[in-house]
Motif scaffolding. Structure first.
Motif, mmCIF file in Angstrom:
data_model
loop_
_atom_site.group_PDB
_atom_site.id
_atom_site.type_symbol
_atom_site.label_atom_id
_atom_site.label_comp_id
_atom_site.label_asym_id
_atom_site.label_seq_id
_atom_site.Cartn_x
_atom_site.Cartn_y
_atom_site.Cartn_z
ATOM 1 N N ARG A 158 -6.820 -1.934 6.713
ATOM 2 C CA ARG A 158 -6.092 -1.631 5.482
ATOM 3 C C ARG A 158 -6.687 -2.435 4.333
ATOM 4 O O ARG A 158 -7.485 -3.349 4.538
ATOM 5 N N PRO B 126 -1.462 -2.021 -5.525
ATOM 6 C CA PRO B 126 -0.710 -3.003 -4.714
ATOM 7 C C PRO B 126 -0.606 -4.372 -5.377
ATOM 8 O O PRO B 126 0.423 -5.042 -5.271
ATOM 9 N N TRP C 214 -4.760 -3.997 1.525
ATOM 10 C CA TRP C 214 -4.025 -5.134 0.962
ATOM 11 C C TRP C 214 -3.862 -6.242 2.002
ATOM 12 O O TRP C 214 -2.817 -6.436 2.614
ATOM 13 N N ILE D 204 -5.943 4.465 -3.091
ATOM 14 C CA ILE D 204 -5.164 4.338 -1.858
ATOM 15 C C ILE D 204 -4.396 5.626 -1.644
ATOM 16 O O ILE D 204 -3.471 5.964 -2.391
ATOM 17 N N GLU E 115 0.830 -1.203 0.000
ATOM 18 C CA GLU E 115 0.000 0.000 0.000
ATOM 19 C C GLU E 115 0.868 1.258 0.000
ATOM 20 O O GLU E 115 0.561 2.235 -0.679
#
Length: 813
Positions: free
Chosen positions: A428, A95, A430, A462, A85
């Protein structure tokens, strides 16, 4: 033709690839070896730590193949996590794209090292198929109540915008980005690892002698089992009224029930509900409230390092045995995560309590005889000032007092652990989505297994601000799997340590079954436990503890059977240093493996990493040692001209001269050493040194048979370490026959006509002598005295010592 590593290595890597030379066989009747190195995060480039780790594992795998074992030696990619990320933010790349392109590049680097990994069993933990099965395990854990959701105080990394497990906080900082961690109240998902604390602790005994003692100790301390007394302190009537009747008492846990009569104050953690109630009711001064808030925002490690600090809460409790009134404080050394966040304090018999009491002028009461005035006595002794228990030895009194509390209905004997449940929620993108749905009608609902995997959306932005899944316009909107009404998908993702907790079972499952099952029990029963696991000691508590826990959970859920521990043997390799410091890009002291291979070849890189230091020790980078490794390989290659026979010759040892016999002895000494090195000590540096000595000894004689035998054997011994050059020379010289079977030790070569003995005078080496192997003691001493005559002039010999086959020491005055 001179040694050309690039040409030789590319040739053999192509041959191995075309043959599928390193794939495990399907025949489960064969004796097996499962050699596993911790898989890498696909950061984009290998570093020298990777080269060292994988060279160690590869040497073992290649050795066992030659011993006719069925060898599983896999590799994969620990591919989820924050760095992907961060790269997306920095470079404007998705990612997923960043991760898989890095994998492609690093796979080429691994291939360039000639590592004998299975290619059919490779996977990345971000593969949707891997996520599918992982999510199915998580659902089973939820259904079995091993996984639950609750709101607690968590470790929060503002830089990574995510929660951290206790094990991921290192000296108050995030284990990944090194930024300061703060405490934050929020809901999250937890795995009940505490339920397995006793088993995790007990089963460490099965790993004794197989895992490093340091790792076992670290895990034992982290689990932190303690047995003692749990009881309640009843709040005084005035204190209950002050708190509006919301609290009548609070529970404490102590490992020192023998000191119960010495309690002079109690202390609560700043996060304790009673402290919060006092603050909410405005019953504490503003400066005290501010100080308590500051303590609450410190990590446990920061609190442990800080000076003792506390505040009188203006309430009191009643001692359960004496009826005395005891003040209640809040203190920074009391942790909400242990013993209910409350402690009894006995200043005269606990150093921490004593330090606090002296600082705040709190009363002292001695209840164990012994020690000196003005200090805390923590040793053994007889109880005093303890009513019914006076005169009793304090060690025996512990059990007696617990029994008394139980008989009187005041408390009970219990066990506590420092280990906390594993928080697996991460805010998050990923990572593997947690497969749950929030429904207004049904509450928290697990996704249907037939809908798995719950995959990540690819159209995300992101920015580093917040959770991209939470901010996605549509992904989280779904139907409830139970009632079909509109619901919200869970936007937290799993801690990446979940993925590395079961990957050893996935490797063991035949790839032909990957679509239909996550873990195949028959395959796993054959391959597990891992015979040799290799990785850094920095994973002692995190990955290794979690993988042990997951193994026991998967067993109890029926995914595996008859497996208590995942890794039978553990080797923790040391770091690679330059100028005494760990290699890192930020310090600018790294060595690029690609450049090293391009200049010297993969065999040189492998030889250097295994020769420069024992695997368990730190390896200091040394350019001249790399040059030395290259020169040795070149010398080995050049000696092919000395070989005139294409098979292992039969040699009449008795007909050889001294140099020829010595050369054979050196070669077979290396053979003897090899078994111990490859199977027990892993001191590859000593084996390589023996092979170097043997080659030097071969150089000092001219017998073609001895040369052919020596090269036949040395190439066999060195092939796991420097596979390309050994494969090339073995093919050219012996049609690879020397790599196809074990080498037997010929004891006859160790029978020497003469032996060399060192001669010392008063312990200092002054010379050496050569004597016949059967020489008498008198003959040896006569030659020894003659060889050091000048050191004996005008001296008297008072003692003569002969150590057989080693040395002579003459003591003079």
């Amino acid at each position: 033709m001179s040694y050309n590593p690039s040409e030789i290595e590319s040739k053999w890597q192509k041959i191995w690839d075309e043959k599928g030379a390193f794939e495990p066989l399907d025949d489960q009747q064969l004796e097996k070896k499962y050699i596993l190195s911790m898989f890498p995060f696909p950061s984009g480039r290998l570093h020298m730590g990777h080269v060292r780790n994988y060279s160690i594992g590869d040497a073992m795998a290649r050795y066992y193949r030659k011993q006719n074992y069925n060898v599983l030696h896999p590799i994969g990619w620990d591919a989820f996590g924050m760095p992907a990320e961060n790269a997306a933010i920095k470079h404007g790349r998705h990612p997923k794209d960043w991760t898989y392109s890095n994998i492609d590049y690093m796979r080429k680097e691994l291939n360039a090292l000639g590592l004998s990994f299975s290619k059919t069993r490779e996977f990345a933990t971000c593969d949707e198929l891997y996520t599918k099965w992982e999510q199915s395990f998580i659902i089973k854990m939820f259904e079995s109540k091993l996984l639950f959701r609750e709101s607690t105080t968590v470790n929060w990394c503002e830089d990574c915008h995510t929660v951290l497990a206790n094990e991921q906080v290192e000296e108050g900082c995030c284990w990944r980005c090194d930024n300061e961690v703060e405490l934050k109240e929020m809901p999250g998902y937890y795995l009940d690892i505490v339920k397995y604390a006793d088993e995790l602790l007990e089963d460490l005994k099965e790993l004794e002698g197989k895992w490093p003692t340091q790792v076992l100790g670290m895990q034992s301390n982290w689990i932190g089992k303690s047995q003692g007394l749990e009881f309640g302190f009843k709040l005084s009537t005035k204190s209950q009224e002050k708190l509006g009747g919301a609290f009548k008492s609070f529970e404490v846990f102590t490992t020192r029930p023998d000191t119960i009569y010495g309690v002079t104050y109690t202390a609560l953690a700043p996060e304790h509900p009673i402290v919060k109630a006092l603050i909410k009711a405005g019953l504490l001064a503003d400066d005290v409230v501010e100080a308590i808030a500051n303590i609450a925002n410190m990590s446990e490690i920061e609190r442990a390092k800080a000076n003792k600090e506390g505040y009188d809460l203006g309430i009191s409790v009643i001692h359960p045995l004496t009826g005395e009134t005891i003040p209640v404080w809040t203190a920074n050394f009391v942790l909400a995560s242990y013993g209910g966040g409350a402690v009894m304090s006995v200043p005269t018999h606990d150093e921490r309590d004593f330090e606090f009491a002296k600082q705040y002028n709190l009363p002292l009461k001695v209840v164990v005889d012994g020690g000196e005035e003005g200090s805390a006595y923590t040793g053994e002794g007889k109880l005093i000032n303890s009513e019914l228990f006076d005169g009793m030895k304090n060690v025996k009194a512990k059990a007696k007092i617990i029994t008394y509390f139980e008989e009187q209905g005041l408390g009970k004997g219990t066990t506590n652990f420092k280990l906390r449940n594993w928080g697996i929620s991460r805010q998050r993108y990923w990572g593997a989505p947690i497969p749950f749905v929030h429904c207004d009608a049904c509450g928290l609902v697990a996704e249907k297994v037939e809908n798995l995997p719950i995959a990540l959306p690819e159209d995300v932005e992101i920015t580093g601000e917040g959770n991209p899944l939470e901010n996605h316009p549509t992904w989280k909107n779904c139907a409830c799997p139970s009632c079909g009404k509109d619901a919200i998908r869970e936007t937290d993702t799993l801690d990446t340590f979940v993925q590395s907790s079961w990957y050893q079972f996935r490797y063991a499952t035949h790839p032909s079954k990957w679509e239909t099952t996550g873990i195949d029990r028959e395959d796993v029963n054959y391959w597990l436990g891992v015979d040799q696991y290799i990785g850094g000691i920095e994973h002692a508590i995190l990955h290794l503890l979690y993988a042990r826990f997951f193994t026991k959970v998967l067993r109890d859920l029926g995914f595996i059977e008859n497996i208590k521990e995942p890794f039978e043997n553990l080797l923790t390799q040391g770091m690679v240093l330059m100028d005494g410091s760990k290699m890192s890009k930020s310090k600018g002291n790294t060595v690029d493996p690609d450049g090293l291979i391009a200049k010297y070849g993969a065999d040189t890189a492998r030889l250097f990493t295994l020769f420069a230091a024992p695997p368990q020790k730190e390896l200091e980078w040394n350019d001249s040692a790399v040059e030395g490794a290259f020169r040795f390989i070149k010398k080995l290659y050049d000696r092919k001209s000395k070989v005139t026979l294409n098979s292992l010759p039969t040699i009449e040892h008795s007909r050889l001269n001294k140099e020829e016999k010595l050369a054979r002895a050196k070669v077979y000494e290396a053979v003897k050493k090899s078994t111990d090195v490859y199977e027990k000590t892993f001191a590859f540096n000593t084996l390589i040194a023996s092979c170097m000595e043997a080659l030097n000894a071969l150089d000092k004689q001219k017998n073609e048979q001895v040369w052919s035998e020596g090269m036949y054997i040395l190439l066999h011994l060195l092939e796991p370490i420097t596979p390309h050059v050994c494969a090339e020379l073995s093919e050219v010289l012996f049609n690879s026959e020397n790599l196809a079977h074990k080498i037997k030790v010929l004891e006859e070569v160790f029978v020497q006509d003469t032996i060399t003995l060192g001669v010392s005078v008063n312990g200092k080496r002054r010379g050496e002598i050569e004597v016949e192997s059967g020489a008498s003691k008198e003959t040896i001493l006569e030659q020894a005295r003659a060889s050091v005559a000048k050191w004996l002039e005008n001296k008297s010999i008072v003692k003569e010592i002969v150590v057989p086959n080693k040395l002579v020491n003459l003591v003079i005055k």
